[in-house]
Design a protein around this motif. Sequence first.
Motif, PDB file in Angstrom:
ATOM      1  N   CYS A 148       0.857  -1.186   0.000  1.00 59.19           N
ATOM      2  CA  CYS A 148       0.000   0.000   0.000  1.00 59.19           C
ATOM      3  C   CYS A 148       0.891   1.233   0.000  1.00 59.19           C
ATOM      4  O   CYS A 148       1.877   1.275   0.732  1.00 59.19           O
ATOM      5  N   SER A 149       0.536   2.225  -0.815  1.00 58.49           N
ATOM      6  CA  SER A 149       1.319   3.457  -0.857  1.00 58.49           C
ATOM      7  C   SER A 149       0.385   4.651  -0.787  1.00 58.49           C
ATOM      8  O   SER A 149      -0.741   4.606  -1.276  1.00 58.49           O
ATOM      9  N   THR A 150       0.876   5.739  -0.214  1.00 58.35           N
ATOM     10  CA  THR A 150       0.077   6.963  -0.135  1.00 58.35           C
ATOM     11  C   THR A 150       0.989   8.175  -0.161  1.00 58.35           C
ATOM     12  O   THR A 150       2.109   8.134   0.342  1.00 58.35           O
ATOM     13  N   GLY A 151       0.484   9.246  -0.786  1.00 60.23           N
ATOM     14  CA  GLY A 151       1.276  10.465  -0.929  1.00 60.23           C
ATOM     15  C   GLY A 151       0.962  11.060  -2.280  1.00 60.23           C
ATOM     16  O   GLY A 151      -0.133  10.866  -2.807  1.00 60.23           O
ATOM     17  N   LEU A 152       1.896  11.773  -2.872  1.00 57.32           N
ATOM     18  CA  LEU A 152       1.661  12.413  -4.162  1.00 57.32           C
ATOM     19  C   LEU A 152       1.525  11.405  -5.288  1.00 57.32           C
ATOM     20  O   LEU A 152       2.212  10.380  -5.324  1.00 57.32           O
ATOM     21  N   ILE A 153       0.639  11.712  -6.230  1.00 60.18           N
ATOM     22  CA  ILE A 153       0.499  10.939  -7.459  1.00 60.18           C
ATOM     23  C   ILE A 153       1.549  11.419  -8.450  1.00 60.18           C
ATOM     24  O   ILE A 153       1.896  12.594  -8.474  1.00 60.18           O
TER      25      ILE A 153
ATOM     26  N   SER B  94     -16.141  15.427 -15.147  1.00 61.29           N
ATOM     27  CA  SER B  94     -15.560  14.802 -13.949  1.00 61.29           C
ATOM     28  C   SER B  94     -14.369  15.616 -13.449  1.00 61.29           C
ATOM     29  O   SER B  94     -14.160  15.742 -12.243  1.00 61.29           O
ATOM     30  N   VAL B  95     -13.606  16.168 -14.377  1.00 60.44           N
ATOM     31  CA  VAL B  95     -12.469  17.004 -13.983  1.00 60.44           C
ATOM     32  C   VAL B  95     -12.967  18.350 -13.467  1.00 60.44           C
ATOM     33  O   VAL B  95     -12.531  18.840 -12.419  1.00 60.44           O
ATOM     34  N   ALA B  96     -13.936  18.918 -14.183  1.00 66.41           N
ATOM     35  CA  ALA B  96     -14.448  20.243 -13.821  1.00 66.41           C
ATOM     36  C   ALA B  96     -15.089  20.248 -12.444  1.00 66.41           C
ATOM     37  O   ALA B  96     -15.154  21.284 -11.789  1.00 66.41           O
ATOM     38  N   ARG B  97     -15.597  19.104 -12.006  1.00 63.01           N
ATOM     39  CA  ARG B  97     -16.288  19.040 -10.713  1.00 63.01           C
ATOM     40  C   ARG B  97     -15.407  18.518  -9.588  1.00 63.01           C
ATOM     41  O   ARG B  97     -15.872  18.326  -8.473  1.00 63.01           O
ATOM     42  N   ASN B  98     -14.126  18.294  -9.867  1.00 60.48           N
ATOM     43  CA  ASN B  98     -13.244  17.718  -8.858  1.00 60.48           C
ATOM     44  C   ASN B  98     -12.659  18.822  -7.983  1.00 60.48           C
ATOM     45  O   ASN B  98     -11.828  19.613  -8.429  1.00 60.48           O
ATOM     46  N   ASN B  99     -13.074  18.853  -6.727  1.00 61.23           N
ATOM     47  CA  ASN B  99     -12.628  19.927  -5.841  1.00 61.23           C
ATOM     48  C   ASN B  99     -11.120  19.958  -5.666  1.00 61.23           C
ATOM     49  O   ASN B  99     -10.525  21.020  -5.517  1.00 61.23           O
ATOM     50  N   LEU B 100     -10.489  18.779  -5.639  1.00 59.42           N
ATOM     51  CA  LEU B 100      -9.038  18.752  -5.431  1.00 59.42           C
ATOM     52  C   LEU B 100      -8.325  19.400  -6.613  1.00 59.42           C
ATOM     53  O   LEU B 100      -7.384  20.181  -6.454  1.00 59.42           O
ATOM     54  N   PHE B 101      -8.778  19.065  -7.833  1.00 56.95           N
ATOM     55  CA  PHE B 101      -8.219  19.692  -9.033  1.00 56.95           C
ATOM     56  C   PHE B 101      -8.422  21.202  -8.994  1.00 56.95           C
ATOM     57  O   PHE B 101      -7.507  21.988  -9.282  1.00 56.95           O
ATOM     58  N   LYS B 102      -9.621  21.630  -8.605  1.00 58.50           N
ATOM     59  CA  LYS B 102      -9.946  23.052  -8.613  1.00 58.50           C
ATOM     60  C   LYS B 102      -9.140  23.820  -7.567  1.00 58.50           C
ATOM     61  O   LYS B 102      -8.759  24.972  -7.783  1.00 58.50           O
ATOM     62  N   CYS B 103      -8.886  23.185  -6.431  1.00 60.99           N
ATOM     63  CA  CYS B 103      -8.011  23.809  -5.423  1.00 60.99           C
ATOM     64  C   CYS B 103      -6.574  23.905  -5.950  1.00 60.99           C
ATOM     65  O   CYS B 103      -5.872  24.892  -5.712  1.00 60.99           O
TER      66      CYS B 103
ATOM     67  N   TRP C  77      -1.672  17.036 -12.479  1.00 59.72           N
ATOM     68  CA  TRP C  77      -2.275  16.118 -13.451  1.00 59.72           C
ATOM     69  C   TRP C  77      -2.707  14.811 -12.795  1.00 59.72           C
ATOM     70  O   TRP C  77      -3.592  14.117 -13.307  1.00 59.72           O
ATOM     71  N   GLY C  78      -2.124  14.457 -11.658  1.00 60.13           N
ATOM     72  CA  GLY C  78      -2.552  13.244 -10.948  1.00 60.13           C
ATOM     73  C   GLY C  78      -4.019  13.340 -10.552  1.00 60.13           C
ATOM     74  O   GLY C  78      -4.764  12.366 -10.629  1.00 60.13           O
ATOM     75  N   ARG C  79      -4.452  14.537 -10.126  1.00 60.97           N
ATOM     76  CA  ARG C  79      -5.847  14.714  -9.744  1.00 60.97           C
ATOM     77  C   ARG C  79      -6.747  14.665 -10.971  1.00 60.97           C
ATOM     78  O   ARG C  79      -7.905  14.262 -10.871  1.00 60.97           O
ATOM     79  N   VAL C  80      -6.230  15.100 -12.113  1.00 63.45           N
ATOM     80  CA  VAL C  80      -6.994  14.993 -13.359  1.00 63.45           C
ATOM     81  C   VAL C  80      -7.231  13.519 -13.678  1.00 63.45           C
ATOM     82  O   VAL C  80      -8.357  13.097 -13.956  1.00 63.45           O
ATOM     83  N   LEU C  81      -6.187  12.713 -13.603  1.00 62.71           N
ATOM     84  CA  LEU C  81      -6.337  11.285 -13.891  1.00 62.71           C
ATOM     85  C   LEU C  81      -7.246  10.597 -12.878  1.00 62.71           C
ATOM     86  O   LEU C  81      -8.073   9.749 -13.240  1.00 62.71           O
ATOM     87  N   ALA C  82      -7.114  10.971 -11.609  1.00 62.12           N
ATOM     88  CA  ALA C  82      -7.978  10.371 -10.587  1.00 62.12           C
ATOM     89  C   ALA C  82      -9.438  10.703 -10.862  1.00 62.12           C
ATOM     90  O   ALA C  82     -10.320   9.876 -10.640  1.00 62.12           O
ATOM     91  N   ALA C  83      -9.702  11.911 -11.350  1.00 62.10           N
ATOM     92  CA  ALA C  83     -11.085  12.290 -11.697  1.00 62.10           C
ATOM     93  C   ALA C  83     -11.574  11.476 -12.885  1.00 62.10           C
ATOM     94  O   ALA C  83     -12.686  10.937 -12.872  1.00 62.10           O
ATOM     95  N   ILE C  84     -10.754  11.375 -13.914  1.00 66.71           N
ATOM     96  CA  ILE C  84     -11.144  10.613 -15.107  1.00 66.71           C
ATOM     97  C   ILE C  84     -11.451   9.162 -14.734  1.00 66.71           C
ATOM     98  O   ILE C  84     -12.367   8.545 -15.274  1.00 66.71           O
ATOM     99  N   GLY C  85     -10.703   8.639 -13.795  1.00 69.82           N
ATOM    100  CA  GLY C  85     -10.868   7.245 -13.386  1.00 69.82           C
ATOM    101  C   GLY C  85     -12.204   6.942 -12.749  1.00 69.82           C
ATOM    102  O   GLY C  85     -12.592   5.780 -12.631  1.00 69.82           O
ATOM    103  N   THR C  86     -12.922   7.971 -12.325  1.00 73.96           N
ATOM    104  CA  THR C  86     -14.241   7.743 -11.712  1.00 73.96           C
ATOM    105  C   THR C  86     -15.348   7.655 -12.756  1.00 73.96           C
ATOM    106  O   THR C  86     -16.494   7.383 -12.402  1.00 73.96           O
ATOM    107  N   THR C  87     -15.038   7.869 -14.033  1.00 72.74           N
ATOM    108  CA  THR C  87     -16.072   7.858 -15.070  1.00 72.74           C
ATOM    109  C   THR C  87     -16.234   6.470 -15.680  1.00 72.74           C
ATOM    110  O   THR C  87     -15.396   5.588 -15.486  1.00 72.74           O
TER     111      THR C  87
END
Lengths: 389, 389
Positions: free
Chosen positions: A113-118, B290-299, B308-318
């Motif tokens: 398991c890993s956690t931190g920056l992507i 999904s990206v536009a509504r991701n609070n982490l990306f927007k912050c 870009w990690g948060r962008v990919l994490a958002a895309i992954g929820t679709t």
Amino acid sequence: MSVTGAAGFVAAGVTAGLKSSGRPDLALVVNTGPDQVAAAVFTTNRVKAAPVLWSQQAVRDGRLHAVVLNSGGANACTGPEGFADTHRTAEHVAAALGGRDGVEVGAGDVAVCSTGLIGTRLPMDLLTAGVTDAAAALSEEGGAAAAGAIMTTDTVPKTARYVDEGWSVGGMAKGAGMLAPGLATMLVVITTDAVLDAEAADAHLRKACATSFERVDSDGCMSTNDTVVLMSSGASGFRPTPHDFQAALDETCHDLAMQLLRDAEGASHDIAIEVQHAASEADALEVARSVARNNLFKCAVFGGDPNWGRVLAAIGTTAADFEPDRIDVAFNGVEVCRDGAIGEDRSLVDLSGRDVRVVVNLRNGRHGATIWTNDLTYDYVKENAEYST
Amino acid sequence: MSVTGAAGFVAAGVTAGLKSSGRPDLALVVNTGPDQVAAAVFTTNRVKAAPVLWSQQAVRDGRLHAVVLNSGGANACTGPEGFADTHRTAEHVAAALGGRDGVEVGAGDVAVCSTGLIGTRLPMDLLTAGVTDAAAALSEEGGAAAAGAIMTTDTVPKTARYVDEGWSVGGMAKGAGMLAPGLATMLVVITTDAVLDAEAADAHLRKACATSFERVDSDGCMSTNDTVVLMSSGASGFRPTPHDFQAALDETCHDLAMQLLRDAEGASHDIAIEVQHAASEADALEVARSVARNNLFKCAVFGGDPNWGRVLAAIGTTAADFEPDRIDVAFNGVEVCRDGAIGEDRSLVDLSGRDVRVVVNLRNGRHGATIWTNDLTYDYVKENAEYST
């Protein structure tokens, strides 16, 4: 007591140097048997980190010898090289544990398991040296150190213990939500010395997660790394009834989930959204989640404003079965909305405490569900704006 | 030029006293003909304000004589009494306009739009007196005053004009998004002197909204009051080709939508999320939202971090069709993610300007779409925490 709160487990938490802060960042949890039963649930995000892809395979046979967890880097979106790093980590753990207690250990018996920056590679020389240190430090008192080493933006370590006559459950967690964690991935390791077969372990774990971690929805975002691992050593020799074990696991998971909620990044309120009298549990969950994910509602709670109009506007975006003019909404016991319109005086609502309970009565059936979330605050924005820069 | 930018329209904006600030709060737009063709689209929120329920009926016959709009109160979640208030407003407008230009006007020819707080009744004595004042003030130069009177948290009035040979389109708007506005409802009135039949007006308006207002997704929340009204006077006597009229309406709607985006509450960045090479337009839209509504990306954008990690994490929820290891992501032209993993150096990205362009290349088809959103800032939280208290 953490993960060493159940018999048959040793653990350690060490500083491998993955975090720039110099705080502990590597944990190892080892099942010393006699059984090595395991089950796990993982993020449903389709962009899965390398350790998730690895651990899904490792636990497929219902068996794990150890779990290694690192903070200081998520090893997500790191391509084939990142997956090779995870593989190498598991190999290193297996080698470090091999022969200990006379047991053969393969990499396939080790979850990672890993956690931190992507999107950044892990410094593998530091990580493998840390694994060696952790293996040397394993002890029956190591649970607290392990819980400390998996913290990222957590302000407190999260641990739980459930004790029944002759058997027990232990656990640790980090993060702030499950299907919807904050920037911090949620990692959970639960241990038990109850005798359990692999199939039952899997069923019990899925059921417990569905009504605990999966109902904490801190900010609607879903991590690439979320993992919950359950391991059973069978060291108590006691086989509880399925009902008793489920109750113990439910309580442990709920306890840890509420600790995650209370430590959510930047939050000033813990909010329970309880939907009553829905036509189905799915409807109740959809309605509760729509409110929990509504930024305007979450800002209003931060501002101490019982803004039931935003609650109704959120409910209106769902496909749930309801009539708008039959909905009642209460904030902390004051029914500010009745029949979808103005109810009791909103100035009677006190939102000064940390706990907020919003009850939505759809008056449309016999089902209910609760989702827990947090408010949207300056500090949430600050923490998530500054995390990687 | 606003709504009086097209021939055959008069308008006014007055202060009825609905706003505690004492600023203008009531607008009236009247079609002086010869035609009175109209179409409208409304919020898809199932909790609809009284004026939306009213106006849906009023426009059903493809005909409107006037639109009355008030700020200072949304008249949403106000029960049967609130609906009666809207009815009374329309009756009052009809009475005030009746006989003017020798035309009979019924309440069913009057659309009503309201914006402001949910869950409070409107002061009807002030409102009806304001209608009388507005009717007396109607003029061909009244477009600007009307645009000013519908502002709530808007910092600037929003108007548009499109002129072709012999015919034109005018418009005004308030708010910050359509299917997903901020606390402020979006209200839009578009006028044209082109000759148009009702069926065509409806089809043109739906098409123009689908690629403009419906693609501005400021904070993922959907209002109870959103309304876009199109009225045609036919005063130019000119009937443009469907292609030409659609182009004019598209441009007018896009212009107003971008003004809404630039005035979004508390935002410091305007973000375009462009998804390329998706398997379908629906996939492209789902991924972009999904990206536009991701609070982490927007912050992260607020913090100047090309995360870009948060962008990919958002895309992954679709549920869109894609392979995680084929996705490329660029921030302002720098391809920070390639093949779902680390790409160009993120320090090359400059997010200091207001405009941010995130391009997501799914490398999985021939379709694309763009969603516009804003960042999540301290000021967003502040404005939405303090609005009603």
